[in-house]
Design a protein around this motif. Structure first.
Motif, short mmCIF file in Angstrom:
data_model
loop_
_atom_site.label_atom_id
_atom_site.label_comp_id
_atom_site.label_asym_id
_atom_site.label_seq_id
_atom_site.Cartn_x
_atom_site.Cartn_y
_atom_site.Cartn_z
N MET A 1 20.24 1.88 22.12
CA MET A 1 18.80 1.99 21.98
C MET A 1 18.49 2.87 20.77
SD MET A 1 16.08 3.27 24.76
CE MET A 1 15.58 4.90 24.33
N ARG A 2 17.61 2.39 19.91
CA ARG A 2 17.22 3.16 18.73
C ARG A 2 16.17 4.18 19.11
NH1 ARG A 2 15.77 -0.40 13.69
NH2 ARG A 2 14.49 1.42 13.50
N LEU A 3 16.34 5.39 18.63
CA LEU A 3 15.37 6.45 18.88
C LEU A 3 14.49 6.70 17.67
CD1 LEU A 3 17.63 8.96 20.80
CD2 LEU A 3 15.97 7.37 21.74
N SER A 4 14.62 5.87 16.66
CA SER A 4 13.89 6.07 15.42
C SER A 4 13.25 4.76 14.98
CB SER A 4 14.87 6.56 14.35
OG SER A 4 14.27 6.55 13.09
N LEU A 5 12.15 4.87 14.28
CA LEU A 5 11.52 3.68 13.69
C LEU A 5 12.02 3.42 12.28
CD1 LEU A 5 7.77 4.16 14.72
CD2 LEU A 5 9.43 2.64 15.74
N HIS A 6 12.84 4.31 11.75
CA HIS A 6 13.28 4.23 10.36
C HIS A 6 13.94 2.88 10.04
CE1 HIS A 6 16.12 4.94 6.99
NE2 HIS A 6 15.03 5.50 6.48
N VAL A 7 13.54 2.33 8.91
CA VAL A 7 14.13 1.10 8.40
C VAL A 7 14.81 1.45 7.08
CG1 VAL A 7 13.64 -1.20 7.49
CG2 VAL A 7 12.37 -0.34 9.46
N GLN A 8 16.11 1.22 7.01
CA GLN A 8 16.86 1.55 5.80
C GLN A 8 16.51 0.55 4.71
OE1 GLN A 8 18.74 4.28 5.52
NE2 GLN A 8 18.94 3.79 3.36
N ALA A 9 16.04 1.06 3.59
CA ALA A 9 15.72 0.23 2.43
C ALA A 9 15.74 1.11 1.19
CB ALA A 9 14.35 -0.43 2.60
N GLU A 10 15.82 0.48 0.05
CA GLU A 10 15.79 1.20 -1.22
C GLU A 10 14.39 1.02 -1.80
OE1 GLU A 10 17.02 3.74 -3.94
OE2 GLU A 10 18.23 3.11 -2.24
N SER A 11 13.59 2.09 -1.76
CA SER A 11 12.22 2.01 -2.26
C SER A 11 11.77 3.39 -2.73
CB SER A 11 11.28 1.51 -1.16
OG SER A 11 11.01 2.54 -0.23
N PRO A 12 10.70 3.41 -3.50
CA PRO A 12 10.17 4.71 -3.95
C PRO A 12 9.74 5.60 -2.77
CG PRO A 12 9.17 2.92 -5.21
CD PRO A 12 9.99 2.30 -4.13
N LEU A 13 9.20 5.00 -1.73
CA LEU A 13 8.77 5.80 -0.57
C LEU A 13 9.95 6.40 0.18
CD1 LEU A 13 5.85 3.72 0.98
CD2 LEU A 13 5.73 5.76 -0.41
N HIS A 14 11.05 5.66 0.26
CA HIS A 14 12.23 6.19 0.93
C HIS A 14 12.84 7.36 0.15
CE1 HIS A 14 12.06 2.41 3.18
NE2 HIS A 14 12.85 3.00 4.07
N ARG A 15 12.72 7.33 -1.17
CA ARG A 15 13.30 8.38 -2.00
C ARG A 15 12.47 9.66 -2.03
NH1 ARG A 15 14.67 3.78 -5.13
NH2 ARG A 15 12.79 4.01 -6.38
N LEU A 16 11.22 9.59 -1.64
CA LEU A 16 10.38 10.79 -1.64
C LEU A 16 10.91 11.83 -0.67
CD1 LEU A 16 6.70 9.47 -1.66
CD2 LEU A 16 7.83 10.79 -3.44
N ASP A 17 10.73 13.08 -1.03
CA ASP A 17 11.10 14.18 -0.15
C ASP A 17 10.20 14.13 1.09
OD1 ASP A 17 10.65 17.20 0.72
OD2 ASP A 17 12.59 17.05 -0.31
N PRO A 18 10.76 14.35 2.27
CA PRO A 18 9.95 14.28 3.50
C PRO A 18 8.77 15.26 3.51
CG PRO A 18 12.27 14.40 4.05
CD PRO A 18 12.17 14.57 2.57
N ARG A 19 8.93 16.39 2.85
CA ARG A 19 7.82 17.35 2.80
C ARG A 19 6.65 16.78 2.01
NH1 ARG A 19 11.82 21.99 0.95
NH2 ARG A 19 12.47 20.15 -0.21
N VAL A 20 6.95 16.00 0.99
CA VAL A 20 5.89 15.35 0.22
C VAL A 20 5.16 14.33 1.08
CG1 VAL A 20 5.43 13.86 -1.78
CG2 VAL A 20 7.07 15.74 -1.97
N LYS A 21 5.91 13.59 1.88
CA LYS A 21 5.31 12.59 2.76
C LYS A 21 4.36 13.24 3.77
CE LYS A 21 9.50 9.84 2.42
NZ LYS A 21 10.66 9.35 3.15
N VAL A 22 4.82 14.31 4.39
CA VAL A 22 3.99 15.01 5.37
C VAL A 22 2.78 15.66 4.68
CG1 VAL A 22 3.93 16.91 7.03
CG2 VAL A 22 5.87 15.34 7.00
N ALA A 23 3.01 16.22 3.49
CA ALA A 23 1.91 16.83 2.74
C ALA A 23 0.87 15.79 2.35
CB ALA A 23 2.45 17.54 1.50
N ALA A 24 1.28 14.57 2.11
CA ALA A 24 0.33 13.50 1.79
C ALA A 24 -0.40 13.01 3.05
CB ALA A 24 1.03 12.34 1.12
N LEU A 25 0.27 13.11 4.19
CA LEU A 25 -0.33 12.65 5.45
C LEU A 25 -1.50 13.54 5.86
CD1 LEU A 25 -0.21 10.76 7.92
CD2 LEU A 25 1.38 12.38 8.95
#
Length: 123
Positions: A1-25
């Motif tokens: 059973m997967r405990l994460s929604l993460h989808v592995q892919a190569e994209s600009p959003l995946h490469r962003l630092d997680p702090r930047v993602k949360v700061a944008a949210l």
């Protein structure tokens, strides 16, 4: 059973630092709370779809969108009932309900998008 929604892919959003993602949210969420007019809330909804496409997670994002639209649809139906019980009539309660549904959907979908492009270990 997967405990994460993460989808592995190569994209600009995946490469962003997680702090930047949360700061944008955070400002995105606050901006959603400032407006209740559906006209102003449709743009961010479409913007999230574009970001999901850029992040190469559009298919799982659309599955989540269908589920979240049920939550937003419930809000769309409930607000007019509450406002009509308070004596408001005309199209106003329905427009307000649509705005509240879009607001709720946008906030939930932004969080889901971050979960799709960020590994749980990075959070």
């Amino acid at each position: 059973m997967r405990l994460s929604l993460h989808v592995q892919a190569e994209s600009p959003l995946h490469r962003l630092d997680p702090r930047v993602k949360v700061a944008a949210l955070l400002p995105f969420t606050v901006s959603q709370l400032l407006f209740d007019d559906p006209v102003f809330l449709c743009g961010p909804f479409m913007g999230l779809l574009v970001l999901a496409a850029i992040g190469r997670v559009l298919k799982p994002y659309l599955v989540a969108t269908v589920l979240v639209v049920f939550v937003g649809g419930f809000s769309f139906l409930m607000w007019p009932l509450v406002l009509r019980m308070q004596g408001q009539t005309g199209p106003g309660p329905w427009i307000y309900g649509l705005g509240m549904g879009l607001r709720l959907s946008n906030i939930l979908l932004a969080g889901i998008l971050i979960l799709l492009v960020t590994r749980i270990e990075e959070m």
